[in-house]
Design an enzyme around this catalytic site. Sequence first.
Site, mmCIF file in Angstrom:
data_model
loop_
_atom_site.group_PDB
_atom_site.id
_atom_site.type_symbol
_atom_site.label_atom_id
_atom_site.label_comp_id
_atom_site.label_asym_id
_atom_site.label_seq_id
_atom_site.Cartn_x
_atom_site.Cartn_y
_atom_site.Cartn_z
ATOM 1 N N ASP A 37 0.814 -1.220 0.000
ATOM 2 C CA ASP A 37 0.000 0.000 0.000
ATOM 3 C C ASP A 37 0.850 1.274 0.000
ATOM 4 O O ASP A 37 0.367 2.349 0.355
ATOM 5 C CB ASP A 37 -0.978 0.003 1.183
ATOM 6 C CG ASP A 37 -0.265 -0.103 2.513
ATOM 7 O OD1 ASP A 37 0.964 -0.323 2.515
ATOM 8 O OD2 ASP A 37 -0.938 0.038 3.551
ATOM 9 N N HIS A 240 23.708 2.874 -18.850
ATOM 10 C CA HIS A 240 22.593 3.121 -17.918
ATOM 11 C C HIS A 240 22.857 2.526 -16.538
ATOM 12 O O HIS A 240 21.928 2.136 -15.830
ATOM 13 C CB HIS A 240 21.282 2.573 -18.498
ATOM 14 C CG HIS A 240 20.830 3.332 -19.710
ATOM 15 N ND1 HIS A 240 19.898 2.845 -20.597
ATOM 16 C CD2 HIS A 240 21.181 4.543 -20.186
ATOM 17 C CE1 HIS A 240 19.714 3.729 -21.575
ATOM 18 N NE2 HIS A 240 20.479 4.769 -21.343
ATOM 19 N N ASP A 257 25.809 11.237 -13.842
ATOM 20 C CA ASP A 257 24.775 11.771 -14.740
ATOM 21 C C ASP A 257 23.542 11.962 -13.867
ATOM 22 O O ASP A 257 22.896 10.982 -13.479
ATOM 23 C CB ASP A 257 24.510 10.789 -15.879
ATOM 24 C CG ASP A 257 23.515 11.340 -16.908
ATOM 25 O OD1 ASP A 257 22.785 12.304 -16.578
ATOM 26 O OD2 ASP A 257 23.459 10.794 -18.023
ATOM 27 N N ASP A 268 19.589 18.007 -16.888
ATOM 28 C CA ASP A 268 20.273 16.748 -17.230
ATOM 29 C C ASP A 268 21.752 17.058 -17.423
ATOM 30 O O ASP A 268 22.141 17.588 -18.471
ATOM 31 C CB ASP A 268 19.630 16.192 -18.509
ATOM 32 C CG ASP A 268 20.175 14.837 -18.912
ATOM 33 O OD1 ASP A 268 20.973 14.247 -18.149
ATOM 34 O OD2 ASP A 268 19.804 14.375 -20.001
ATOM 35 N N HIS A 347 26.207 6.448 -28.665
ATOM 36 C CA HIS A 347 24.933 7.160 -28.532
ATOM 37 C C HIS A 347 24.993 8.479 -29.294
ATOM 38 O O HIS A 347 26.054 8.883 -29.765
ATOM 39 C CB HIS A 347 24.558 7.365 -27.058
ATOM 40 C CG HIS A 347 25.543 8.153 -26.239
ATOM 41 N ND1 HIS A 347 25.659 9.525 -26.312
ATOM 42 C CD2 HIS A 347 26.447 7.748 -25.302
ATOM 43 C CE1 HIS A 347 26.570 9.938 -25.449
ATOM 44 N NE2 HIS A 347 27.079 8.883 -24.828
ATOM 45 N N HIS A 351 19.403 15.477 -26.901
ATOM 46 C CA HIS A 351 17.957 15.273 -27.025
ATOM 47 C C HIS A 351 17.262 16.534 -26.526
ATOM 48 O O HIS A 351 17.862 17.340 -25.812
ATOM 49 C CB HIS A 351 17.510 14.042 -26.216
ATOM 50 C CG HIS A 351 18.022 14.031 -24.796
ATOM 51 N ND1 HIS A 351 17.422 14.730 -23.783
ATOM 52 C CD2 HIS A 351 19.105 13.434 -24.238
ATOM 53 C CE1 HIS A 351 18.109 14.539 -22.663
ATOM 54 N NE2 HIS A 351 19.136 13.768 -22.903
ATOM 55 N N HIS A 358 13.841 13.398 -21.525
ATOM 56 C CA HIS A 358 13.884 13.212 -22.979
ATOM 57 C C HIS A 358 12.578 13.831 -23.470
ATOM 58 O O HIS A 358 11.550 13.157 -23.557
ATOM 59 C CB HIS A 358 13.987 11.736 -23.349
ATOM 60 C CG HIS A 358 15.280 11.109 -22.894
ATOM 61 N ND1 HIS A 358 15.488 9.765 -22.827
ATOM 62 C CD2 HIS A 358 16.441 11.671 -22.476
ATOM 63 C CE1 HIS A 358 16.718 9.520 -22.396
ATOM 64 N NE2 HIS A 358 17.314 10.665 -22.164
ATOM 65 N N GLU A 382 25.859 16.187 -25.209
ATOM 66 C CA GLU A 382 26.448 15.205 -24.304
ATOM 67 C C GLU A 382 27.307 14.142 -24.988
ATOM 68 O O GLU A 382 26.997 12.958 -24.951
ATOM 69 C CB GLU A 382 25.348 14.516 -23.506
ATOM 70 C CG GLU A 382 24.183 13.977 -24.334
ATOM 71 C CD GLU A 382 23.175 13.243 -23.447
ATOM 72 O OE1 GLU A 382 23.569 12.300 -22.748
ATOM 73 O OE2 GLU A 382 21.983 13.626 -23.466
ATOM 74 N N TYR A 386 33.578 5.581 -24.193
ATOM 75 C CA TYR A 386 33.435 4.458 -23.257
ATOM 76 C C TYR A 386 34.334 3.341 -23.764
ATOM 77 O O TYR A 386 34.087 2.784 -24.849
ATOM 78 C CB TYR A 386 31.966 4.002 -23.216
ATOM 79 C CG TYR A 386 31.031 5.191 -23.058
ATOM 80 C CD1 TYR A 386 30.745 5.716 -21.801
ATOM 81 C CD2 TYR A 386 30.521 5.838 -24.191
ATOM 82 C CE1 TYR A 386 29.944 6.843 -21.667
ATOM 83 C CE2 TYR A 386 29.716 6.967 -24.068
ATOM 84 C CZ TYR A 386 29.433 7.458 -22.799
ATOM 85 O OH TYR A 386 28.649 8.584 -22.687
ATOM 86 N N ARG A 403 31.615 11.161 -19.949
ATOM 87 C CA ARG A 403 30.559 11.901 -20.641
ATOM 88 C C ARG A 403 30.531 13.299 -20.035
ATOM 89 O O ARG A 403 30.677 13.452 -18.813
ATOM 90 C CB ARG A 403 29.199 11.224 -20.507
ATOM 91 C CG ARG A 403 28.077 11.952 -21.216
ATOM 92 C CD ARG A 403 26.808 11.102 -21.450
ATOM 93 N NE ARG A 403 26.196 10.610 -20.231
ATOM 94 C CZ ARG A 403 26.303 9.365 -19.786
ATOM 95 N NH1 ARG A 403 27.019 8.465 -20.450
ATOM 96 N NH2 ARG A 403 25.728 8.991 -18.656
ATOM 97 N N GLU A 405 27.997 16.545 -20.192
ATOM 98 C CA GLU A 405 26.644 16.863 -20.678
ATOM 99 C C GLU A 405 26.176 18.194 -20.103
ATOM 100 O O GLU A 405 26.170 18.383 -18.880
ATOM 101 C CB GLU A 405 25.678 15.756 -20.247
ATOM 102 C CG GLU A 405 24.227 16.044 -20.618
ATOM 103 C CD GLU A 405 23.290 14.879 -20.328
ATOM 104 O OE1 GLU A 405 23.610 14.066 -19.430
ATOM 105 O OE2 GLU A 405 22.256 14.783 -21.001
HETATM 106 N N1 GLY Z 1 20.266 11.221 -18.237
HETATM 107 C C1 GLY Z 1 19.687 10.749 -19.411
HETATM 108 C C2 GLY Z 1 20.393 11.197 -20.592
HETATM 109 O O1 GLY Z 1 21.486 11.738 -20.510
HETATM 110 O O2 GLY Z 1 19.903 11.114 -21.693
HETATM 111 MN MN MN Z 2 20.822 13.522 -21.586
HETATM 112 MN MN MN Z 3 22.160 12.640 -18.697
#
Ligand code: GLY
Ligand code: MN
Ligand code: MN
Length: 436
Positions: A37, A240, A257, A268, A347, A351, A358, A382, A386, A403, A405
């Site tokens: 609950d 991720h 991140d 982000d 990647h 975005h 996103h 970003e 890797y 990374r 970003e």
């Molecule tokens: N934190 C999600 C991305 O960088 O797209």
């Molecule tokens: Mn991002």
């Molecule tokens: Mn991110």
Amino acid sequence: MNPAPAEFKTRRQTLLSAMGEGVAIIPTAAEAIRNRDSHYPYRFDSSFYYLTGFKEPEAVLVLVAGDQPKSILFCRDKDPEREIWDGFRYGPAAACEQFGFDEAYSMDELDAKLLVLLANQPKVYFSLGVSALWDAKLTACLNHLSTQGRSGVSVPDAVCDPRKLIDAMRLYKSPFEQAIMQQSANIAATAHNRAMQFLKPGMMEYQLEAEFLHEFYRQGAQAPAYTSIVAGGANACTLHYNANNAPLRDGDLVLIDAGCELDGYATDISRTFPVNGRFSGPQRDLYELVLAAQTAAIAQVAPGNEWDAAHQAALAVLVQGFIDLKLCQGSPQAVLESGDYRRFYMHRTGHWLGLDVHDVGDYKDRDQQWLRLAPGMTLTVEPGCYIRPAANVPEHFWNTGIRIEDDVLVTATACDVLTAKAIKTVADIEALMQTS
Ligand code: GLY
Ligand code: MN
Ligand code: MN
């Protein structure tokens, strides 16, 4: 109290004009059970919130377009007993007045009112497939209307998805939204700086997470905008990764991140820095490469440029760097064409960003051409790299994930980096970490 009812009313009017005719039904998100609950913290539906400013669950916006357009909220009734347990709720009368709707009713009246509102309408705007409960409710309503043909009632002959119209609006942030996004970015940026200041070798990833979460909440953000990544050493090569439960070791880098949500708007940010406060030679080489790629990408964020220009600029820098650092072999053109760089950069470079991390909005037009950037759009930039252990990869780069970003707003002439307060040059990072 809604701080800016006029802003939200203008959005509803814009959508009503874009609809031209018909009725839109836009429910907010359902509450979600975490276990038994206990609920997850409630988060409203982004588009419902965008059009209402209303944060309570169990609510739906109905827009009636045409000669006499109107916006109607259905929400929970006042309930003194439930408010003792769960807290304040507006109730239809106060919601109507304070949020500037034309009419507001109890959710209990929705089914009966929908029959009247949808009768003889040419179309209904509704996102099918998001909620089985709402799909069933609309189906029941349309089925009921279809039995009334002999009374002269006609059923809407089209169900259209309102997201196309709403997403196109959400793509351009108003000055009101830009101000919140800047505030959200300032909080998240200083939270990343705090994490750098508090990091010491031997800390656990979750202890570093606690430092930026502390700063998010201390400065008034309501939540993290998405599941935070705190990835030391090899963990940063898992894009991720979110276990956040490993020790942070002397000699490794750590990639964070993480961003906060303020009044619905996401930040982000990714930053990567050395656990011991000083980059090794190979770490610095890779870090400077990613930073140069990001600088080149940000330089492409300007009105009139294609969405993909930033990605292509980052890619050109990264590919040349991968060749220089003996990670890839051949000419830049050959590496780009073969896609060999994807072993290290798999990647895209950004975005849209807004109420969703996103965020909504197309990237290509109907002719499959990249959208062109325009003032008011907000996006991330970003790039990263890797590097997992592999036979043909120089060993000093193994298990390194980087990374960088930032969040940027397209302006009339170029762009503003909303997250500029989060430090990122090698010199600034080393200086901050060594004086902490
Ligand atoms: N934190 C999600 C991305 O960088 O797209
Ligand atoms: Mn991002
Ligand atoms: Mn991110």
